[in-house]
Design a protein around this motif. Structure first.
Motif, PDB file in Angstrom:
ATOM      1  N   ARG A  97      36.592  12.187  26.767  1.00 62.19           N
ATOM      2  CA  ARG A  97      36.483  13.647  26.983  1.00 62.19           C
ATOM      3  C   ARG A  97      35.061  14.084  27.268  1.00 62.19           C
ATOM      4  N   HIS A  98      34.114  13.484  26.570  1.00 67.28           N
ATOM      5  CA  HIS A  98      32.724  13.942  26.672  1.00 67.28           C
ATOM      6  C   HIS A  98      31.852  13.008  27.504  1.00 67.28           C
ATOM      7  N   GLY A  99      32.484  12.046  28.158  1.00 62.71           N
ATOM      8  CA  GLY A  99      31.686  11.135  28.983  1.00 62.71           C
ATOM      9  C   GLY A  99      30.741  10.295  28.165  1.00 62.71           C
ATOM     10  N   GLY A 100      31.134   9.974  26.960  1.00 63.34           N
ATOM     11  CA  GLY A 100      30.302   9.167  26.063  1.00 63.34           C
ATOM     12  C   GLY A 100      29.892   9.955  24.833  1.00 63.34           C
ATOM     13  N   VAL A 101      29.334   9.246  23.875  1.00 64.39           N
ATOM     14  CA  VAL A 101      28.837   9.893  22.653  1.00 64.39           C
ATOM     15  C   VAL A 101      27.396   9.430  22.418  1.00 64.39           C
ATOM     16  N   SER A 102      26.581   9.613  23.440  1.00 61.29           N
ATOM     17  CA  SER A 102      25.199   9.144  23.381  1.00 61.29           C
ATOM     18  C   SER A 102      24.398   9.832  22.281  1.00 61.29           C
ATOM     19  N   HIS A 103      24.856  11.025  21.852  1.00 59.74           N
ATOM     20  CA  HIS A 103      24.133  11.723  20.794  1.00 59.74           C
ATOM     21  C   HIS A 103      24.247  10.988  19.455  1.00 59.74           C
ATOM     22  N   LEU A 104      25.187  10.044  19.352  1.00 64.53           N
ATOM     23  CA  LEU A 104      25.345   9.252  18.138  1.00 64.53           C
ATOM     24  C   LEU A 104      24.650   7.895  18.240  1.00 64.53           C
ATOM     25  N   ARG A 105      24.162   7.575  19.430  1.00 68.59           N
ATOM     26  CA  ARG A 105      23.533   6.271  19.652  1.00 68.59           C
ATOM     27  C   ARG A 105      22.094   6.308  19.177  1.00 68.59           C
ATOM     28  N   THR A 106      21.742   5.381  18.310  1.00 70.72           N
ATOM     29  CA  THR A 106      20.396   5.342  17.760  1.00 70.72           C
ATOM     30  C   THR A 106      19.361   4.986  18.824  1.00 70.72           C
ATOM     31  N   SER A 107      18.178   5.559  18.719  1.00 67.58           N
ATOM     32  CA  SER A 107      17.092   5.260  19.660  1.00 67.58           C
ATOM     33  C   SER A 107      16.465   3.906  19.373  1.00 67.58           C
ATOM     34  N   ALA A 108      16.951   3.222  18.340  1.00 68.36           N
ATOM     35  CA  ALA A 108      16.412   1.893  18.030  1.00 68.36           C
ATOM     36  C   ALA A 108      16.603   0.937  19.190  1.00 68.36           C
ATOM     37  N   PHE A 109      17.641   1.164  20.014  1.00 72.06           N
ATOM     38  CA  PHE A 109      17.885   0.302  21.163  1.00 72.06           C
ATOM     39  C   PHE A 109      16.760   0.395  22.192  1.00 72.06           C
ATOM     40  N   ASP A 110      16.008   1.475  22.174  1.00 72.32           N
ATOM     41  CA  ASP A 110      14.951   1.690  23.151  1.00 72.32           C
ATOM     42  C   ASP A 110      13.616   1.112  22.699  1.00 72.32           C
ATOM     43  N   LEU A 111      13.580   0.531  21.523  1.00 74.67           N
ATOM     44  CA  LEU A 111      12.343  -0.033  20.985  1.00 74.67           C
ATOM     45  C   LEU A 111      12.316  -1.540  21.188  1.00 74.67           C
ATOM     46  N   ASN A 112      11.124  -2.083  21.385  1.00 73.50           N
ATOM     47  CA  ASN A 112      11.006  -3.533  21.428  1.00 73.50           C
ATOM     48  C   ASN A 112      10.898  -4.073  20.007  1.00 73.50           C
ATOM     49  N   VAL A 113      10.821  -5.385  19.878  1.00 68.88           N
ATOM     50  CA  VAL A 113      10.824  -6.016  18.552  1.00 68.88           C
ATOM     51  C   VAL A 113       9.647  -5.547  17.713  1.00 68.88           C
ATOM     52  N   ILE A 114       8.486  -5.427  18.344  1.00 72.54           N
ATOM     53  CA  ILE A 114       7.283  -5.009  17.617  1.00 72.54           C
ATOM     54  C   ILE A 114       7.439  -3.582  17.100  1.00 72.54           C
ATOM     55  N   GLN A 115       7.955  -2.701  17.939  1.00 66.68           N
ATOM     56  CA  GLN A 115       8.139  -1.309  17.530  1.00 66.68           C
ATOM     57  C   GLN A 115       9.243  -1.169  16.473  1.00 66.68           C
ATOM     58  N   TYR A 116      10.375  -1.872  16.706  1.00 67.31           N
ATOM     59  CA  TYR A 116      11.502  -1.748  15.784  1.00 67.31           C
ATOM     60  C   TYR A 116      11.141  -2.271  14.395  1.00 67.31           C
ATOM     61  N   SER A 117      10.385  -3.360  14.345  1.00 68.57           N
ATOM     62  CA  SER A 117      10.000  -3.957  13.063  1.00 68.57           C
ATOM     63  C   SER A 117       8.736  -3.327  12.490  1.00 68.57           C
ATOM     64  N   LEU A 118       8.179  -2.340  13.185  1.00 70.52           N
ATOM     65  CA  LEU A 118       6.966  -1.630  12.750  1.00 70.52           C
ATOM     66  C   LEU A 118       5.787  -2.589  12.573  1.00 70.52           C
ATOM     67  N   ILE A 119       5.787  -3.666  13.361  1.00 65.71           N
ATOM     68  CA  ILE A 119       4.694  -4.630  13.255  1.00 65.71           C
ATOM     69  C   ILE A 119       3.368  -3.985  13.628  1.00 65.71           C
ATOM     70  N   ASP A 120       3.390  -3.131  14.684  1.00 68.81           N
ATOM     71  CA  ASP A 120       2.152  -2.468  15.097  1.00 68.81           C
ATOM     72  C   ASP A 120       1.655  -1.499  14.033  1.00 68.81           C
ATOM     73  N   VAL A 121       2.582  -0.773  13.411  1.00 71.21           N
ATOM     74  CA  VAL A 121       2.205   0.186  12.364  1.00 71.21           C
ATOM     75  C   VAL A 121       1.649  -0.537  11.144  1.00 71.21           C
ATOM     76  N   TYR A 122       2.374  -1.570  10.687  1.00 73.43           N
ATOM     77  CA  TYR A 122       1.917  -2.321   9.516  1.00 73.43           C
ATOM     78  C   TYR A 122       0.600  -3.027   9.795  1.00 73.43           C
ATOM     79  N   SER A 123       0.437  -3.498  11.028  1.00 68.74           N
ATOM     80  CA  SER A 123      -0.819  -4.154  11.395  1.00 68.74           C
ATOM     81  C   SER A 123      -1.968  -3.158  11.326  1.00 68.74           C
ATOM     82  N   PHE A 124      -1.751  -1.939  11.885  1.00 70.52           N
ATOM     83  CA  PHE A 124      -2.790  -0.909  11.847  1.00 70.52           C
ATOM     84  C   PHE A 124      -3.131  -0.540  10.406  1.00 70.52           C
ATOM     85  N   LEU A 125      -2.081  -0.326   9.595  1.00 71.76           N
ATOM     86  CA  LEU A 125      -2.329   0.023   8.188  1.00 71.76           C
ATOM     87  C   LEU A 125      -3.047  -1.108   7.454  1.00 71.76           C
TER      88      LEU A 125
END
Length: 361
Positions: free
Chosen positions: A297-325
């Motif tokens: 009916r709605h052509g998908g339910v993208s509003h329920l899809r997490t943005s985690a799919f758009d992150l690479n491994v470093i971003q998803y695992s917060l490696i860059d954030v933890y490294s900076f901290l």
């Protein structure tokens, strides 16, 4: 299919998995684990991730071979899914977090019982007040040897209940008078019959949900795959007993049947699970249809899809954030130590200068 997929599959749709309280499939662990179990569960969780990667690699080769969207990987294909249906239900499994586009549809084969064929209905009624026991070992029944078949037949012959058994393999040496063997069972309809008292099965997930739906206690005899996990959950919830097929005897089976049928707690706890299972906004079949139609009916339910799919491994695992901290903390510690050394040296010099002045005076 298993009620709860292994963590490798769960991470496929970016679901958080914590091995501290989420037991892996095939481990037989509970949600409360000892240190050793948590250690093994963590190692197995890592193994499942690597196994998923290997599986995707083979699927990628098939995609290339048959020209099925060869430009993107299997993981990328799956990550584009708008919605995920999981064949599970928390009435059976232990709580764990799910993304909003993950829908539990466990028990889709469980439905209100339909009338039975006349010969089967007559057999049900002939059981009197003792009731019926349903025996079904799924596809494993074709692999049972004559000895094991006779073990079950000998146990059933000594029970006061009638037994409806699925048979597609070796027949018993002697078929007891209280046993009716069929190559195919309308299991859901039999479990929903008022005369049914108990299910003896290998604990395949469909049988488990059908038993919960109709409120029938279970004697579990797992033989493969997720059946041990399903059996463990039923036993922990107090709605069934688990037996070991390798050491099973007719006396052990008879004792288990008598324990479950004579102890009212098994039936009362299963009735409670059944009530919880029924007390949902929509039954599993209607819930599945509702979400599929909603996607259309709605052509998908993208509003329920997490943005985690758009992150690479470093971003998803917060490696860059933890490294900076980590760098900030390291610099802070080094700076603090340096300043502390300077302060100590300054204080030392001050003390030394004061002592020299006192000596001079």
């Amino acid at each position: 299919m298993p009620a709860i997929p292994p963590s490798g599959g769960i991470r496929m749709y970016c679901n958080p998995v914590n091995p501290a309280y989420s037991p892996e499939l095939f481990t037989g662990y509970l949600h409360q684990m000892t240190f050793t179990q948590r250690l093994k569960n963590t190692i197995y969780s890592i193994f499942q991730r690597q196994l998923s990667k290997i599986t995707y690699r083979y699927l990628d080769e098939l995609k290339q071979k048959y020209n099925i969207n060869p430009e993107i990987s299997t993981f990328e294909t799956l990550s584009q899914a708008e919605i995920w249906f999981i064949y599970g239900n928390f009435v059976l499994d232990f709580p764990r977090p799910y993304q909003p586009n993950v829908i539990s549809v466990g028990g889709i084969t469980a439905n209100p019982a339909r009338p039975l064929a006349k010969d089967l209905e007559d057999f049900m009624q002939s059981s009197g007040n003792n009731g019926i026991i349903v025996f079904s070992m799924g596809s494993y029944v074709t692999a049972m040897d004559t000895h094991m078949v006779d073990v079950f037949a000998d146990a059933f012959a000594k029970l006061p209940q009638n037994v409806i058994s699925k048979s597609a393999g070796q027949p018993p040496t002697t078929l007891p008078a209280n046993v009716k063997m069929l190559e195919w069972l309308p299991q859901n309809d039999i479990l929903g019959h008022p005369k049914t008292r108990l299910l003896i099965c290998q604990c395949g997930i469909n049988s488990v949900f059908e038993a919960i739906y109709h409120g029938i206690p279970v004697i579990c005899i797992p033989v493969q795959s997720d059946q041990w996990d399903n059996a463990k959950r039923l036993e922990v919830k107090g709605v069934g007993l688990q037996l070991d097929l390798r050491s099973l005897t007719s006396d052990v089976l008879i004792q288990a049947v008598e324990t479950v049928l004579r102890n009212d707690s098994y039936q009362s706890k299963m009735s409670r699970l059944s009530n919880i299972f029924h007390d949902e906004h929509l039954p599993a079949p209607q819930r599945t249809v509702y979400w599929m139609e909603k996607v259309v009916r709605h052509g998908g339910v993208s509003h329920l899809r997490t943005s985690a799919f758009d992150l690479n491994v470093i971003q998803y695992s917060l490696i860059d954030v933890y490294s900076f901290l980590g760098i900030v903390m390291l610099v802070s510690v080094v700076t603090f130590i340096y300043l502390w050394i300077l302060l100590c040296r300054f204080a030392s010099r001050c003390c030394y200068t004061k002592r020299e002045r006192q000596k001079t005076e």
